[in-house]
Write a protein that holds these residues in place. Structure first.
Motif, PDB file in Angstrom:
ATOM      1  N   GLY A 158       0.787  -1.229   0.000  1.00 33.08           N
ATOM      2  CA  GLY A 158       0.000   0.000   0.000  1.00 33.08           C
ATOM      3  C   GLY A 158       0.818   1.276   0.000  1.00 33.08           C
ATOM      4  N   MET A 159       2.121   1.177   0.182  1.00 35.47           N
ATOM      5  CA  MET A 159       2.957   2.370   0.210  1.00 35.47           C
ATOM      6  C   MET A 159       3.245   2.850  -1.209  1.00 35.47           C
ATOM      7  SD  MET A 159       6.704   2.871   1.989  1.00 35.47           S
ATOM      8  CE  MET A 159       7.621   4.396   1.817  1.00 35.47           C
ATOM      9  N   ALA A 160       3.199   4.147  -1.415  1.00 39.51           N
ATOM     10  CA  ALA A 160       3.477   4.719  -2.729  1.00 39.51           C
ATOM     11  C   ALA A 160       4.942   4.511  -3.097  1.00 39.51           C
ATOM     12  CB  ALA A 160       3.146   6.211  -2.727  1.00 39.51           C
ATOM     13  N   GLU A 161       5.215   4.471  -4.386  1.00 39.89           N
ATOM     14  CA  GLU A 161       6.589   4.296  -4.836  1.00 39.89           C
ATOM     15  C   GLU A 161       7.459   5.468  -4.400  1.00 39.89           C
ATOM     16  OE1 GLU A 161       6.762   3.572  -9.001  1.00 39.89           O
ATOM     17  OE2 GLU A 161       5.781   1.615  -8.874  1.00 39.89           O
ATOM     18  N   LEU A 162       8.750   5.193  -4.240  1.00 41.16           N
ATOM     19  CA  LEU A 162       9.684   6.212  -3.775  1.00 41.16           C
ATOM     20  C   LEU A 162      10.036   7.181  -4.907  1.00 41.16           C
ATOM     21  CD1 LEU A 162      12.215   3.925  -1.839  1.00 41.16           C
ATOM     22  CD2 LEU A 162      10.225   5.117  -0.908  1.00 41.16           C
ATOM     23  N   ASP A 163      10.071   8.488  -4.579  1.00 38.78           N
ATOM     24  CA  ASP A 163      10.559   9.439  -5.568  1.00 38.78           C
ATOM     25  C   ASP A 163      12.089   9.494  -5.486  1.00 38.78           C
ATOM     26  OD1 ASP A 163      11.263  11.070  -3.395  1.00 38.78           O
ATOM     27  OD2 ASP A 163       9.385  12.197  -3.479  1.00 38.78           O
ATOM     28  N   GLY A 164      12.705  10.319  -6.320  1.00 41.22           N
ATOM     29  CA  GLY A 164      14.161  10.375  -6.376  1.00 41.22           C
ATOM     30  C   GLY A 164      14.808  10.731  -5.060  1.00 41.22           C
ATOM     31  N   PRO A 192      30.036 -10.291   6.827  1.00 45.16           N
ATOM     32  CA  PRO A 192      29.890  -9.578   5.558  1.00 45.16           C
ATOM     33  C   PRO A 192      31.041  -8.582   5.401  1.00 45.16           C
ATOM     34  CG  PRO A 192      28.352  -8.718   7.186  1.00 45.16           C
ATOM     35  CD  PRO A 192      29.136  -9.799   7.871  1.00 45.16           C
ATOM     36  N   TYR A 193      31.763  -8.640   4.277  1.00 42.82           N
ATOM     37  CA  TYR A 193      32.900  -7.744   4.144  1.00 42.82           C
ATOM     38  C   TYR A 193      32.863  -6.915   2.859  1.00 42.82           C
ATOM     39  CZ  TYR A 193      34.629 -11.985   1.805  1.00 42.82           C
ATOM     40  OH  TYR A 193      34.762 -13.108   1.036  1.00 42.82           O
ATOM     41  N   ASP A 194      31.778  -6.982   2.127  1.00 48.07           N
ATOM     42  CA  ASP A 194      31.612  -6.088   0.984  1.00 48.07           C
ATOM     43  C   ASP A 194      30.139  -6.085   0.602  1.00 48.07           C
ATOM     44  OD1 ASP A 194      32.232  -4.323  -0.982  1.00 48.07           O
ATOM     45  OD2 ASP A 194      33.066  -5.797  -2.383  1.00 48.07           O
ATOM     46  N   HIS A 195      29.694  -4.998  -0.010  1.00 47.75           N
ATOM     47  CA  HIS A 195      28.292  -4.931  -0.427  1.00 47.75           C
ATOM     48  C   HIS A 195      28.131  -3.983  -1.606  1.00 47.75           C
ATOM     49  CE1 HIS A 195      28.470  -1.349   2.234  1.00 47.75           C
ATOM     50  NE2 HIS A 195      27.572  -0.853   1.393  1.00 47.75           N
ATOM     51  N   ARG A 196      27.028  -4.189  -2.329  1.00 52.35           N
ATOM     52  CA  ARG A 196      26.623  -3.285  -3.389  1.00 52.35           C
ATOM     53  C   ARG A 196      25.134  -3.039  -3.231  1.00 52.35           C
ATOM     54  NH1 ARG A 196      24.714  -3.073  -8.596  1.00 52.35           N
ATOM     55  NH2 ARG A 196      24.284  -5.313  -8.667  1.00 52.35           N
ATOM     56  N   LEU A 197      24.709  -1.809  -3.410  1.00 49.31           N
ATOM     57  CA  LEU A 197      23.333  -1.420  -3.104  1.00 49.31           C
ATOM     58  C   LEU A 197      22.727  -0.671  -4.283  1.00 49.31           C
ATOM     59  CD1 LEU A 197      20.977  -1.015  -1.032  1.00 49.31           C
ATOM     60  CD2 LEU A 197      22.178   1.060  -0.290  1.00 49.31           C
ATOM     61  N   GLU A 198      21.514  -1.032  -4.627  1.00 55.25           N
ATOM     62  CA  GLU A 198      20.762  -0.310  -5.655  1.00 55.25           C
ATOM     63  C   GLU A 198      19.342  -0.072  -5.140  1.00 55.25           C
ATOM     64  OE1 GLU A 198      19.062  -0.805 -10.242  1.00 55.25           O
ATOM     65  OE2 GLU A 198      20.370  -2.339  -9.361  1.00 55.25           O
ATOM     66  N   VAL A 199      18.984   1.186  -4.935  1.00 61.97           N
ATOM     67  CA  VAL A 199      17.652   1.542  -4.453  1.00 61.97           C
ATOM     68  C   VAL A 199      16.800   1.963  -5.639  1.00 61.97           C
ATOM     69  CG1 VAL A 199      16.302   3.038  -2.938  1.00 61.97           C
ATOM     70  CG2 VAL A 199      18.552   2.219  -2.207  1.00 61.97           C
ATOM     71  N   ARG A 200      15.598   1.408  -5.698  1.00 59.28           N
ATOM     72  CA  ARG A 200      14.673   1.707  -6.790  1.00 59.28           C
ATOM     73  C   ARG A 200      13.400   2.312  -6.228  1.00 59.28           C
ATOM     74  NH1 ARG A 200      15.278  -4.476  -9.074  1.00 59.28           N
ATOM     75  NH2 ARG A 200      17.451  -4.344  -9.785  1.00 59.28           N
TER      76      ARG A 200
END
Length: 355
Positions: free
Chosen positions: A14-20, A50-58
């Motif tokens: 039910g949450m609206a999509e995230l804006d920029g 955990p010793y490394d990560h990559r993140l992509e927010v949409r």
């Protein structure tokens, strides 16, 4: 061992999509926590690093890739999920987000190394004739099923092995094959029923000895196939269902009759074959694990006597050659409870009218 985890973080329903701007804020919050993390304790107290990560927010959530060090694939996935869930709970603005899919995603070469302790894909494929990705999918499925085997602890399969997933996979294989064997017994009953309809009234009863396309009944002792008629098959289905259901409860109640012991024996043999042929578990490890498991699961081992080839040539009147008296008994007698289990709960369908 090193694993690469891909996890999906999803917005609450039910949450609206995230804006920029909101996407940038979520990325900053998640990155801050991920940068802080050192060694964490996952399920069953097992530590992952955990010793490394990559993140992509949409606009609909986020995808996180984690590089973690863990003792086994199952611990890597479960530990990463617990870590991400804790991060969300501690971040007030993301507290209602949820962790979706969270699983190991690596290259074929990396999968081969994880499965074979350094072997390449060709070795794995040559060993069991399946692509590495199929083996990995099978192992992941069995690991997910392992928690349903509540009647036994991991120690019931013996001490830890070189393959840290092996005992979890063994537990999952038992749960999986219990379901498959139940379906196959139903099919056996349907086959016997259909073929028996062709008999004239004055003909002998149709049995597994007269059929070619049976699954479970043809795994029972061959010398008694002429006893396995429709009534026997239906009773064996009930007896096996009782045993298999006990695997998901606690405490474990061992087989209470020869028929139940046979049902457990067939389940174990099928689980062994699944692990070796489709999950790339070392055959010696499989043999070792189930040798320990059988000693914990069975209270009697009379079912083993039924498979002895020497019994075929034994004199029925020689008690020393047949101390358990199986040659003089009908297979339908296998449903009678062991003497010490005569007060154990028995399904009404297994009780003869004479009883």
């Amino acid at each position: 061992m090193e694993y690469r985890i891909t996890a999906e973080l999803t917005l609450p329903a039910g949450m609206a999509e995230l804006d920029g701007l909101q996407q940038q804020g979520a990325a900053a919050l998640l990155s801050e926590w991920l940068d802080r993390v050192a060694t964490v304790e996952g399920p069953e107290g097992v530590e992952i690093t955990p010793y490394d990560h990559r993140l992509e927010v949409r606009s609909t959530g986020a995808v996180v890739e984690l590089l973690v060090d863990a003792p086994a694939l199952s611990f890597a996935e479960n530990g990463a999920e617990a870590l991400l869930q804790e991060i969300l709970e501690r971040t007030e603005l993301l507290a209602e987000w949820r962790v979706g899919k969270c699983e190991v995603t690596v290259s074929d070469a990396e999968l081969a190394e994880a499965l074979e302790g350094g072997a390449d894909e060709g070795v794995v494929s040559a060993g069991i004739g399946l692509p590495v990705e199929d083996v990995t999918a099978q192992r992941r499925r069995l690991l997910a099923l392992s928690s349903r085997l509540r009647a036994f602890e991991l120690d019931s399969f013996g001490p830890p092995l070189a393959d840290p997933d092996a005992r979890f996979l063994a537990a999952g294989a038992l749960v999986d094959r219990a379901s498959v064997l139940t379906e196959e017994l139903i099919m056996d009953i349907m086959t016997l029923d259909e073929e028996a309809e062709s008999l004239d009234k004055d003909e002998a009863n149709w049995t597994a000895d007269d059929s070619q396309g049976l699954f479970v009944l043809h795994d029972l002792p061959v010398r008694y196939r002429h006893h396995y008629d429709v009534i026997f098959a239906k009773k064996f289905l009930v007896a096996s269902a009782v045993v298999y259901a006990r695997l998901t409860g606690s405490p474990w109640l061992p087989p209470a009759s020869t028929a139940e012991s046979l049902a457990l024996h067939i389940l174990i043999e099928n689980a062994k074959d699944l692990l070796v042929s489709f999950a790339a578990v070392d055959p010696d490890d499989v043999t070792a694990m189930f040798a320990v498991f059988e000693s914990n699961a069975h209270s009697h081992h009379d079912h083993e006597w039924l498979y002895l080839e020497d019994l075929d040539s034994a004199d029925p009147d020689d008690s020393s050659a047949d101390p358990l008296g199986f040659l003089s008994r009908d297979a339908h007698s296998w449903f009678a409870p062991y003497p010490e289990a005569k007060d154990a709960p028995t399904h009404p369908y297994l009780i003869d009218d004479d009883d």
